[in-house]
Design an enzyme around this catalytic site. Structure first.
Site, PDB file in Angstrom:
ATOM      1  N   ASP A  39      -9.982  -5.287  32.349  1.00 35.45           N
ATOM      2  CA  ASP A  39      -9.828  -3.898  32.763  1.00 35.45           C
ATOM      3  C   ASP A  39      -8.729  -3.181  31.974  1.00 35.45           C
ATOM      4  OD1 ASP A  39      -7.703  -5.271  33.714  1.00 35.45           O
ATOM      5  OD2 ASP A  39      -7.819  -4.527  35.775  1.00 35.45           O
ATOM      6  N   HIS A 242      -7.496  -8.584   3.113  1.00 36.07           N
ATOM      7  CA  HIS A 242      -7.271  -8.031   4.452  1.00 36.07           C
ATOM      8  C   HIS A 242      -6.578  -9.050   5.355  1.00 36.07           C
ATOM      9  CE1 HIS A 242     -10.680  -4.903   3.784  1.00 36.07           C
ATOM     10  NE2 HIS A 242      -9.539  -4.525   3.250  1.00 36.07           N
ATOM     11  N   ASP A 259       1.086  -4.000   3.035  1.00 37.77           N
ATOM     12  CA  ASP A 259       0.241  -2.804   3.039  1.00 37.77           C
ATOM     13  C   ASP A 259       0.332  -2.254   4.452  1.00 37.77           C
ATOM     14  OD1 ASP A 259      -1.746  -0.892   2.993  1.00 37.77           O
ATOM     15  OD2 ASP A 259      -3.209  -2.159   1.948  1.00 37.77           O
ATOM     16  N   ASP A 270      -0.554   5.400   3.837  1.00 35.62           N
ATOM     17  CA  ASP A 270      -1.151   4.122   3.411  1.00 35.62           C
ATOM     18  C   ASP A 270      -0.387   3.661   2.163  1.00 35.62           C
ATOM     19  OD1 ASP A 270      -2.772   2.003   2.797  1.00 35.62           O
ATOM     20  OD2 ASP A 270      -4.554   3.203   2.342  1.00 35.62           O
ATOM     21  N   HIS A 349     -11.307  -4.621  -6.114  1.00 35.87           N
ATOM     22  CA  HIS A 349     -11.521  -3.455  -5.236  1.00 35.87           C
ATOM     23  C   HIS A 349     -11.419  -2.173  -6.044  1.00 35.87           C
ATOM     24  CE1 HIS A 349      -7.151  -2.786  -5.183  1.00 35.87           C
ATOM     25  NE2 HIS A 349      -6.966  -4.053  -4.836  1.00 35.87           N
ATOM     26  N   HIS A 353      -8.946   5.826  -2.349  1.00 36.96           N
ATOM     27  CA  HIS A 353      -9.872   6.473  -1.406  1.00 36.96           C
ATOM     28  C   HIS A 353      -9.220   7.723  -0.857  1.00 36.96           C
ATOM     29  CE1 HIS A 353      -7.216   4.728   1.665  1.00 36.96           C
ATOM     30  NE2 HIS A 353      -7.220   3.639   0.907  1.00 36.96           N
ATOM     31  N   HIS A 360      -9.335   5.719   5.629  1.00 31.94           N
ATOM     32  CA  HIS A 360     -10.401   5.922   4.634  1.00 31.94           C
ATOM     33  C   HIS A 360     -11.076   7.208   5.083  1.00 31.94           C
ATOM     34  CE1 HIS A 360     -10.348   1.281   4.026  1.00 31.94           C
ATOM     35  NE2 HIS A 360      -9.370   1.885   3.397  1.00 31.94           N
ATOM     36  N   GLU A 383      -4.142   2.721  -5.837  1.00 32.59           N
ATOM     37  CA  GLU A 383      -3.770   1.377  -5.405  1.00 32.59           C
ATOM     38  C   GLU A 383      -4.391   0.237  -6.208  1.00 32.59           C
ATOM     39  OE1 GLU A 383      -5.511   0.140  -1.608  1.00 32.59           O
ATOM     40  OE2 GLU A 383      -6.254   2.168  -1.320  1.00 32.59           O
ATOM     41  N   TYR A 387      -4.881 -10.216  -8.184  1.00 33.72           N
ATOM     42  CA  TYR A 387      -4.815 -11.303  -7.204  1.00 33.72           C
ATOM     43  C   TYR A 387      -5.273 -12.583  -7.901  1.00 33.72           C
ATOM     44  CZ  TYR A 387      -5.083  -6.900  -4.755  1.00 33.72           C
ATOM     45  OH  TYR A 387      -4.862  -5.605  -4.372  1.00 33.72           O
ATOM     46  N   ARG A 404      -0.154  -5.653  -5.220  1.00 31.07           N
ATOM     47  CA  ARG A 404      -0.796  -4.332  -5.147  1.00 31.07           C
ATOM     48  C   ARG A 404       0.326  -3.312  -5.010  1.00 31.07           C
ATOM     49  NH1 ARG A 404      -4.282  -5.317  -1.691  1.00 31.07           N
ATOM     50  NH2 ARG A 404      -3.444  -4.532   0.279  1.00 31.07           N
ATOM     51  N   GLU A 406       0.592   0.762  -4.001  1.00 29.86           N
ATOM     52  CA  GLU A 406      -0.241   1.848  -3.468  1.00 29.86           C
ATOM     53  C   GLU A 406       0.605   3.035  -3.059  1.00 29.86           C
ATOM     54  OE1 GLU A 406      -2.383   0.861   0.158  1.00 29.86           O
ATOM     55  OE2 GLU A 406      -3.761   2.536  -0.150  1.00 29.86           O
TER      56      GLU A 406
HETATM   57  N1  GLY Z   1      -4.787  -0.308   3.886  1.00 26.10           N
HETATM   58  C1  GLY Z   1      -6.133  -0.006   3.642  1.00 26.10           C
HETATM   59  C2  GLY Z   1      -6.340   0.365   2.258  1.00 26.10           C
HETATM   60  O1  GLY Z   1      -5.433   0.271   1.453  1.00 26.10           O
HETATM   61  O2  GLY Z   1      -7.396   0.807   1.890  1.00 26.10           O
HETATM   62 MN    MN Z   2      -5.562   2.313   0.767  1.00 26.32          MN
HETATM   63 MN    MN Z   3      -3.369   0.232   1.984  1.00 25.22          MN
END
Ligand code: GLY
Ligand code: MN
Ligand code: MN
Length: 437
Positions: A39, A242, A259, A270, A349, A353, A360, A383, A387, A404, A406
């Site tokens: 609940d 992720h 991240d 982000d 990747h 975005h 996103h 970004e 890796y 990374r 970003e």
């Molecule tokens: N943290 C999600 C991305 O970088 O797209």
């Molecule tokens: Mn991102």
């Molecule tokens: Mn990110």
């Protein structure tokens, strides 16, 4: 509760919708409340499209825009209920919501079904999210059917239902001044959180201890929720794109990839930064870091008005591929690497975005085969990353390095503004931000 709501951005967005729908009707519901277990609910988050048009954050609400000569914005929301307010807190109720948020009218949500049929009568087009949820699709078709059953009284039912999100996506893609101000603040808070993480992280800690520093900084600035699940990934975990476990004990010599971005007043930041837990990069770590940084900086040159969205993705692939060749991690010519896409072993990747209310964010990247052209007011992330998992074909000193970098970037009339520029990024700045210590 907020008695001083600046409603002008919402009113002007609703006016743009009125202009676009002619004598149609637009109907946008907010998000449902969702149970987490038994609940106990997840912390409530409004629907971004609904909030964009209303600034109203309560659950169980729908905004109806009646176009044409009528041109009225009608909110449906929960009624005042002292009993529920003792348990769950303040709710505006229709009268206060109408006055404070400047709707033309507000009605109890319990009247939605009956009123929708009334409001749809003799309107030929309904603009609403289609396929967003089965429950909402049923609500809309139920209302259309209810109009049909009254056909003998002389009313006609809408013949066309259009997904209103196409219109709202185009609007959301170009941020207005109100949104840009909130995104600057969201970015500033997240930047401060990353600096705090750099200052606090040290070998021997668990990843979750650094995550706590990030969360602390978000919440103490009024950004109570992250814009997405934090990624706090040390050592080999940095190569899991992720990674969400946050339960590894960090070691001397590890890189830590974080991240993390917050949601401030409904707007996301982000940011990713990667830094050495001990405060100093090893030679191979610095080489990979510098390769990613060079790619990110080269990408920034393509983030200006008039450039196709895809340009910086191509730049990232080209610069990273060249650096992978220079470091002996790939073989062949640059053209071969790009053509055969062998770089995807280490860079798998996209370079970024749209960013806005959703991490996103809404908006097409490509329309009918043509990439969007960057325009002032668009916000996106930059970004690139590399890796390197353990692999017999790769020198061992590169194994388990994941980097990374970003940033969040606003396209301006003359170029861009990096909203997250207060986050250390050069090798020297990162090393110095890790000193606390
Ligand atoms: N943290 C999600 C991305 O970088 O797209
Ligand atoms: Mn991102
Ligand atoms: Mn990110």
């Amino acid at each position: 509760m907020n008695a001083l709501v600046d409603t002008s951005p919402y009113v002007s967005r609703r006016n743009r919708v009125f202009a676009a729908i002619g004598d149609g009707i637009a109907i946008v519901p907010t998000a449902p409340e969702v149970l987490r277990n038994r609940d106990t609910g997840f912390l409530y988050r409004h629907d971004s499209y609904f909030y964009y048009l209303t600034g109203f954050a309560e659950p169980e609400a729908v905004i109806v825009l009646l176009g044409g000569n009528e041109r009225r914005a009608v909110l449906f929301c929960r009624e005042k209920n002292l009993d529920r307010e003792i348990w769950d807190g303040y709710r505006y109720g229709p009268d206060a919501a109408r006055d404070i948020f400047h709707f033309d009218a507000a009605l109890p949500i319990t009247q939605l079904k009956e009123q929708l049929a009334e409001m749809m009568s003799d309107r030929s087009v309904v603009h609403t999210p289609i396929g967003m949820s089965a429950a909402w699709d049923a609500e809309i078709s139920g209302a259309i059917n209810a109009v049909r059953t009254r056909a003998r009284t002389g009313v006609s039912a809408p013949g066309t239902v259009i997904d209103v999100r196409a219109l709202l996506d185009d609007m959301r893609l170009i941020k207005d001044d109100h949104e840009i101000a909130l995104m600057r603040r969201s970015a500033a808070i997240a930047s401060q959180a990353h600096r705090r993480a750099m200052r606090h992280a040290r070998p021997g800690q668990f990843e979750y201890e650094v995550e706590a520093e990030i969360a602390h900084e978000f919440i103490r600035h009024g950004a109570r929720v992250p814009a997405y699940n934090h990624i706090v990934a040390s050592g080999p975990n940095a190569c899991v794109l992720h990674y969400n476990d946050s339960n590894r004990r960090m070691q001397d010599g590890d890189l830590l990839l974080i991240d993390a971005g917050c949601e401030y007043e409904g707007y996301a930041s982000d940011i990713t930064r990667t830094f050495p837990v001990s405060g100093t990069f090893s030679g191979p770590q610095r080489d990979i870091y510098q390769a990613v940084l060079d790619a990110e900086l080269a990408c920034m040159e393509s983030l200006r008005p008039g450039r196709p969205f895809n340009e910086y993705h191509d730049v990232a692939e080209r610069v990273l591929s060249q650096r992978l060749l220079d470091l002996g991690l790939l073989t062949g010519s640059l053209d071969e690497v790009l053509e055969q896409r062998t770089f995807t072993r280490f860079y798998m990747h996209r370079a970024g975005h749209w960013l806005g209310m959703d991490v996103h964010d809404a908006g097409d990247y490509r329309k009918r085969g043509v990439w969007q052209t960057l325009q002032p007011g668009m916000v996106l992330t930059n970004e690139p990353g590399l890796y390197i998992r353990p692999d017999a074909a790769v020198p061992e000193h590169f194994w388990n390095i994941g980097v990374r970098i970003e940033d969040d970037v606003l396209i301006t009339a003359t170029g861009n503004e990096v909203l997250t520029s207060a986050t250390p990024k050069t090798v020297a700045d990162v090393v110095s931000a890790c000193e606390r210590r």
